[in-house]
Design a protein around this motif. Structure first.
Motif, mmCIF file in Angstrom:
data_model
loop_
_atom_site.group_PDB
_atom_site.id
_atom_site.type_symbol
_atom_site.label_atom_id
_atom_site.label_comp_id
_atom_site.label_asym_id
_atom_site.label_seq_id
_atom_site.Cartn_x
_atom_site.Cartn_y
_atom_site.Cartn_z
ATOM 1 N N ALA A 93 6.131 2.594 7.343
ATOM 2 C CA ALA A 93 7.155 3.426 7.984
ATOM 3 C C ALA A 93 7.605 2.860 9.316
ATOM 4 O O ALA A 93 8.734 3.107 9.765
ATOM 5 C CB ALA A 93 6.623 4.852 8.177
ATOM 6 N N GLU A 94 6.744 2.106 10.002
ATOM 7 C CA GLU A 94 7.101 1.591 11.319
ATOM 8 C C GLU A 94 7.915 0.294 11.245
ATOM 9 O O GLU A 94 8.814 0.076 12.031
ATOM 10 C CB GLU A 94 5.835 1.329 12.153
ATOM 11 N N THR A 229 9.541 9.879 6.677
ATOM 12 C CA THR A 229 10.061 9.494 7.997
ATOM 13 C C THR A 229 11.585 9.511 7.990
ATOM 14 O O THR A 229 12.217 9.989 8.936
ATOM 15 C CB THR A 229 9.534 8.098 8.378
ATOM 16 N N THR A 233 14.178 11.971 10.169
ATOM 17 C CA THR A 233 15.310 11.453 10.936
ATOM 18 C C THR A 233 16.610 12.126 10.502
ATOM 19 O O THR A 233 17.445 12.498 11.343
ATOM 20 C CB THR A 233 15.423 9.929 10.741
ATOM 21 N N LEU A 296 2.971 13.938 7.997
ATOM 22 C CA LEU A 296 4.421 13.916 8.180
ATOM 23 C C LEU A 296 5.071 15.146 7.555
ATOM 24 O O LEU A 296 6.173 15.531 7.944
ATOM 25 C CB LEU A 296 5.020 12.644 7.570
ATOM 26 N N GLN A 324 3.012 13.175 16.960
ATOM 27 C CA GLN A 324 3.838 12.706 15.844
ATOM 28 C C GLN A 324 4.663 13.861 15.278
ATOM 29 O O GLN A 324 4.156 14.947 15.043
ATOM 30 C CB GLN A 324 2.952 12.126 14.727
#
Length: 409
Positions: A93-94, A229, A233, A296, A324
């Motif tokens: 994800a990063e 993720t 967003t 998440l 987070q």
């Protein structure tokens, strides 16, 4: 097994990474099992690691391989090194922001590589007594069932990759044709990855299946974290239908993994118990990808966050502790009463689908664990095992899912 190829590599004034004898090292690990690999191999492997600064060529992959190979010697053996996760091109994800279709294609490519390699291993063992991991091999009927489930598990990804699955009435004939065709498309990097990511602890045949299936699950879970993720967003940017679409896609991908459970269920319980005694220190409770997916969706309750579940994955524990953002929190920022869900059916439906898929995944995991371990035995690596899975089986996926999902009430 003779470590001479490794000694020859070490004898070079300036050894190169591309000449490192990966095949010889992996053959030794398959012959002995990682838990039993003798010092005649681990000592020169440590010497190879000490020489890394002077080795020419890209060193990151070799460094990761040596860390995985020497994890037990170093006292750093865990779930990640057992599955050789640092050597797998798993979405992250990063560092894997990009078009969803490209990330899916990468995951599908890895998924099919892992499963067709497993099929090849099963067929090779069926055809030859000289195949690696000779102990406790299953009979032909079990192998037939196993390869049928493996083909089913690979089929959706193969189709998305525009790969024509050969028609064949006999599952074994189909498996042989499929593995022969997919092997043609493997790159040198693919072949190296498949070789170096199979370092079982014992010589028991079914451990190959166990490792490949868990690697396939980790690849899918990692992509789900990328999807979540992206959904967060999208919610932050008030693109709620886009978030719902991404969640529906993630749910579909998780449902596709159902044949992996059927595949894993062909593992012989006695074989599992034979190798699991040497996996102390490595447990799926250490799965970073799963905890990332869970956190998440919603921030874990304090009791769970401070339990072994998250303390076993320190980087995810730190992410959550440092604030987070979860999908639940992103929705809170838009509308505290979550009426945004009712006003955006696509998002509400995506959350319902994803929550249902996760619940089904958990329940299937629990049923299989009970079959292998019973209801009281500790899990792999002396972890809480089935009682832990039972506790987490019916936990809500999203904090406020009861507002829109009757199954979660």
């Amino acid at each position: 097994m003779n470590p001479e190829p490794l000694h020859r590599w070490l004898a070079h004034r300036r050894p190169t990474t591309h000449r490192f004898p990966y095949d010889s090292v992996v053959d030794a690990y398959l012959y002995y099992g990682k838990h039993f690999i003798p010092e005649t191999w681990t000592t020169p492997l440590r010497s190879a690691r000490e020489r890394l600064p002077e080795v020419s060529g890209p060193r990151a992959y070799l460094a990761d391989f040596l860390a995985v190979a020497l994890d037990k010697v170093d006292g750093k053996y865990d779930y990640r090194t057992y599955l050789a996760l640092p050597l797998l091109p798993i979405p992250d994800a990063e560092s894997n922001a990009g078009p969803a279709d490209q990330l899916l294609a990468r995951r599908d490519h890895l998924h099919t590589l892992l499963l067709t390699d497993l099929i090849s291993f099963e067929l090779r063992a069926l055809d030859s007594t000289g195949a690696p991991l000779p102990q406790m091999r299953p009979d032909a009927m079990v192998v037939r069932k196993r390869v049928r489930h493996a083909v089913r598990a690979a089929a959706p990804a193969l189709r998305r990759l525009s790969f024509d699955i050969p028609a064949a009435g006999d599952p074994m004939a189909l498996a042989r044709r499929l593995t022969a065709l997919t092997a043609i498309d493997r790159t040198a990097g693919d072949r190296l990855m498949l070789r170096t990511t199979m370092l079982p602890v014992e010589r028991v045949h079914d451990e190959y299946l166990f490792i490949r299936v868990l690697q396939a699950f980790e690849s899918t879970l990692a992509l789900l974290a990328v999807d979540l993720t992206a959904a967060i967003t999208a919610v932050d940017e008030e693109r709620l239908p886009a978030a719902g679409t991404r969640l529906s896609f993630a749910a579909s991908l998780l449902r596709e993994t159902a044949p992996l459970w059927s595949l894993l269920a062909t593992m012989q319980p006695e074989a599992f118990h034979a190798f699991r005694v040497y996996t102390d220190g490595a447990s799926a409770i250490q799965s970073r990808a799963y905890k990332l997916v869970e956190s998440l969706c919603r921030t874990p309750d304090p009791q769970r966050l401070h339990s072994a579940a998250y303390l076993s994955v320190p980087d995810v524990y730190a992410r959550v502790s440092n604030g987070q953002r979860s999908l639940d929190e992103a929705l809170d920022a838009i509308r505290a009463d979550h009426r945004a869900l009712a006003q955006t059916p696509i998002l509400a439906d995506g959350m319902r689908q994803f929550a249902a898929a996760v619940r089904q995944w958990r329940r299937t995991h629990y049923r299989l664990a009970v079959r292998m371990l019973g209801t009281e035995r500790p899990g792999t690596g002396a972890t809480p095992g089935t009682p832990y899975l039972l506790h987490g089986r019916d936990q809500k996926v999203f904090r406020n899912s009861d507002a829109h999902d009757p199954e979660e009430r």
